[in-house]
Design a protein around this motif. Structure first.
Motif, mmCIF file in Angstrom:
data_model
loop_
_atom_site.group_PDB
_atom_site.id
_atom_site.type_symbol
_atom_site.label_atom_id
_atom_site.label_comp_id
_atom_site.label_asym_id
_atom_site.label_seq_id
_atom_site.Cartn_x
_atom_site.Cartn_y
_atom_site.Cartn_z
ATOM 1 N N THR A 21 16.482 -13.511 -14.786
ATOM 2 C CA THR A 21 17.558 -14.024 -13.941
ATOM 3 C C THR A 21 17.672 -15.545 -14.020
ATOM 4 O O THR A 21 18.785 -16.091 -14.049
ATOM 5 N N VAL A 22 16.553 -16.233 -14.089
ATOM 6 C CA VAL A 22 16.577 -17.697 -14.200
ATOM 7 C C VAL A 22 17.067 -18.114 -15.589
ATOM 8 O O VAL A 22 17.904 -19.006 -15.718
ATOM 9 N N ALA A 23 16.578 -17.460 -16.621
ATOM 10 C CA ALA A 23 17.019 -17.789 -17.985
ATOM 11 C C ALA A 23 18.522 -17.549 -18.142
ATOM 12 O O ALA A 23 19.227 -18.357 -18.753
ATOM 13 N N GLY A 41 14.200 -14.980 -3.287
ATOM 14 C CA GLY A 41 13.096 -14.118 -3.685
ATOM 15 C C GLY A 41 11.761 -14.783 -3.426
ATOM 16 O O GLY A 41 11.643 -15.692 -2.611
ATOM 17 N N GLU A 42 10.754 -14.328 -4.141
ATOM 18 C CA GLU A 42 9.391 -14.833 -3.974
ATOM 19 C C GLU A 42 9.273 -16.210 -4.639
ATOM 20 O O GLU A 42 9.270 -16.332 -5.871
ATOM 21 N N GLU A 43 9.191 -17.239 -3.817
ATOM 22 C CA GLU A 43 9.193 -18.615 -4.316
ATOM 23 C C GLU A 43 8.101 -18.858 -5.352
ATOM 24 O O GLU A 43 8.324 -19.534 -6.364
ATOM 25 N N GLY A 44 6.902 -18.311 -5.115
ATOM 26 C CA GLY A 44 5.792 -18.498 -6.040
ATOM 27 C C GLY A 44 6.044 -17.921 -7.419
ATOM 28 O O GLY A 44 5.462 -18.368 -8.409
ATOM 29 N N ALA A 45 6.913 -16.936 -7.518
ATOM 30 C CA ALA A 45 7.262 -16.341 -8.811
ATOM 31 C C ALA A 45 8.447 -17.070 -9.454
ATOM 32 O O ALA A 45 8.540 -17.144 -10.679
ATOM 33 N N ILE A 46 9.323 -17.618 -8.634
ATOM 34 C CA ILE A 46 10.530 -18.266 -9.146
ATOM 35 C C ILE A 46 10.246 -19.679 -9.661
ATOM 36 O O ILE A 46 10.697 -20.056 -10.742
ATOM 37 N N ARG A 47 9.516 -20.471 -8.898
ATOM 38 C CA ARG A 47 9.322 -21.898 -9.227
ATOM 39 C C ARG A 47 8.757 -22.146 -10.634
ATOM 40 O O ARG A 47 9.263 -23.019 -11.346
ATOM 41 N N ARG A 52 10.686 -24.448 -16.180
ATOM 42 C CA ARG A 52 10.900 -24.458 -17.632
ATOM 43 C C ARG A 52 12.335 -24.828 -18.005
ATOM 44 O O ARG A 52 12.641 -25.011 -19.185
ATOM 45 N N HIS A 53 13.212 -24.884 -17.012
ATOM 46 C CA HIS A 53 14.632 -25.161 -17.236
ATOM 47 C C HIS A 53 15.018 -26.383 -16.397
ATOM 48 O O HIS A 53 15.541 -26.265 -15.293
ATOM 49 N N GLU A 54 14.736 -27.560 -16.936
ATOM 50 C CA GLU A 54 14.874 -28.816 -16.193
ATOM 51 C C GLU A 54 16.287 -29.035 -15.631
ATOM 52 O O GLU A 54 16.448 -29.397 -14.464
ATOM 53 N N ALA A 55 17.307 -28.829 -16.441
ATOM 54 C CA ALA A 55 18.686 -29.044 -15.979
ATOM 55 C C ALA A 55 19.037 -28.072 -14.859
ATOM 56 O O ALA A 55 19.684 -28.446 -13.871
ATOM 57 N N LEU A 56 18.592 -26.841 -14.979
ATOM 58 C CA LEU A 56 18.856 -25.833 -13.956
ATOM 59 C C LEU A 56 18.107 -26.170 -12.670
ATOM 60 O O LEU A 56 18.668 -26.082 -11.573
ATOM 61 N N ALA A 57 16.866 -26.569 -12.790
ATOM 62 C CA ALA A 57 16.067 -26.923 -11.613
ATOM 63 C C ALA A 57 16.718 -28.052 -10.821
ATOM 64 O O ALA A 57 16.666 -28.074 -9.588
ATOM 65 N N ALA A 58 17.369 -28.956 -11.527
ATOM 66 C CA ALA A 58 18.000 -30.110 -10.880
ATOM 67 C C ALA A 58 19.186 -29.723 -9.997
ATOM 68 O O ALA A 58 19.540 -30.463 -9.085
ATOM 69 N N VAL A 59 19.784 -28.571 -10.260
ATOM 70 C CA VAL A 59 20.976 -28.158 -9.501
ATOM 71 C C VAL A 59 20.732 -26.855 -8.733
ATOM 72 O O VAL A 59 21.669 -26.145 -8.383
ATOM 73 N N SER A 60 19.460 -26.557 -8.483
ATOM 74 C CA SER A 60 19.114 -25.284 -7.846
ATOM 75 C C SER A 60 18.301 -25.466 -6.575
ATOM 76 O O SER A 60 17.609 -26.467 -6.397
ATOM 77 N N GLU A 61 18.379 -24.453 -5.750
ATOM 78 C CA GLU A 61 17.615 -24.369 -4.510
ATOM 79 C C GLU A 61 16.925 -23.004 -4.523
ATOM 80 O O GLU A 61 17.496 -22.025 -4.986
ATOM 81 N N VAL A 62 15.689 -22.957 -4.039
ATOM 82 C CA VAL A 62 14.959 -21.693 -3.949
ATOM 83 C C VAL A 62 14.786 -21.346 -2.475
ATOM 84 O O VAL A 62 14.283 -22.156 -1.697
ATOM 85 N N ILE A 63 15.213 -20.164 -2.107
ATOM 86 C CA ILE A 63 15.069 -19.683 -0.738
ATOM 87 C C ILE A 63 14.054 -18.544 -0.763
ATOM 88 O O ILE A 63 14.296 -17.493 -1.360
ATOM 89 N N HIS A 64 12.890 -18.800 -0.162
ATOM 90 C CA HIS A 64 11.812 -17.814 -0.157
ATOM 91 C C HIS A 64 12.164 -16.645 0.760
ATOM 92 O O HIS A 64 12.662 -16.837 1.869
#
Length: 73
Positions: A21-23, A41-47, A52-64
């Motif tokens: 899903t992240v890829a 989802g499970e933050e520990g599994a998502i982070r 590994r996807h720097e550009a995506l991480a910059a525009v994303s939020e994780v809700i545990h």
């Protein structure tokens, strides 16, 4: 009207969870740079996958989420 569109993603969905899903979200962002993401989802599994996807991480939020709906539910 905002200059971006936010997509909410069940990061734990599918057979392979955040790995896929992240890829897939990273591919979408490369094609449509105005996208922003909220991964649920499970933050520990998502982070680690998101890292590994720097550009995506910059525009994303994780809700545990502690609770998940199982396939047998």
């Amino acid at each position: 009207m905002p200059d971006f569109v936010t997509i909410s993603v069940d990061a734990m969905g599918g057979d392979h969870g955040p790995t896929v899903t992240v890829a897939g979200s990273a591919v979408a962002l490369a094609r449509l740079p105005e996208l922003r993401f909220r991964f649920y989802g499970e933050e520990g599994a998502i982070r680690p996958v998101l890292a590994r996807h720097e550009a995506l991480a910059a525009v994303s939020e994780v809700i545990h989420c502690d609770i998940a709906v199982d396939m047998s539910d």
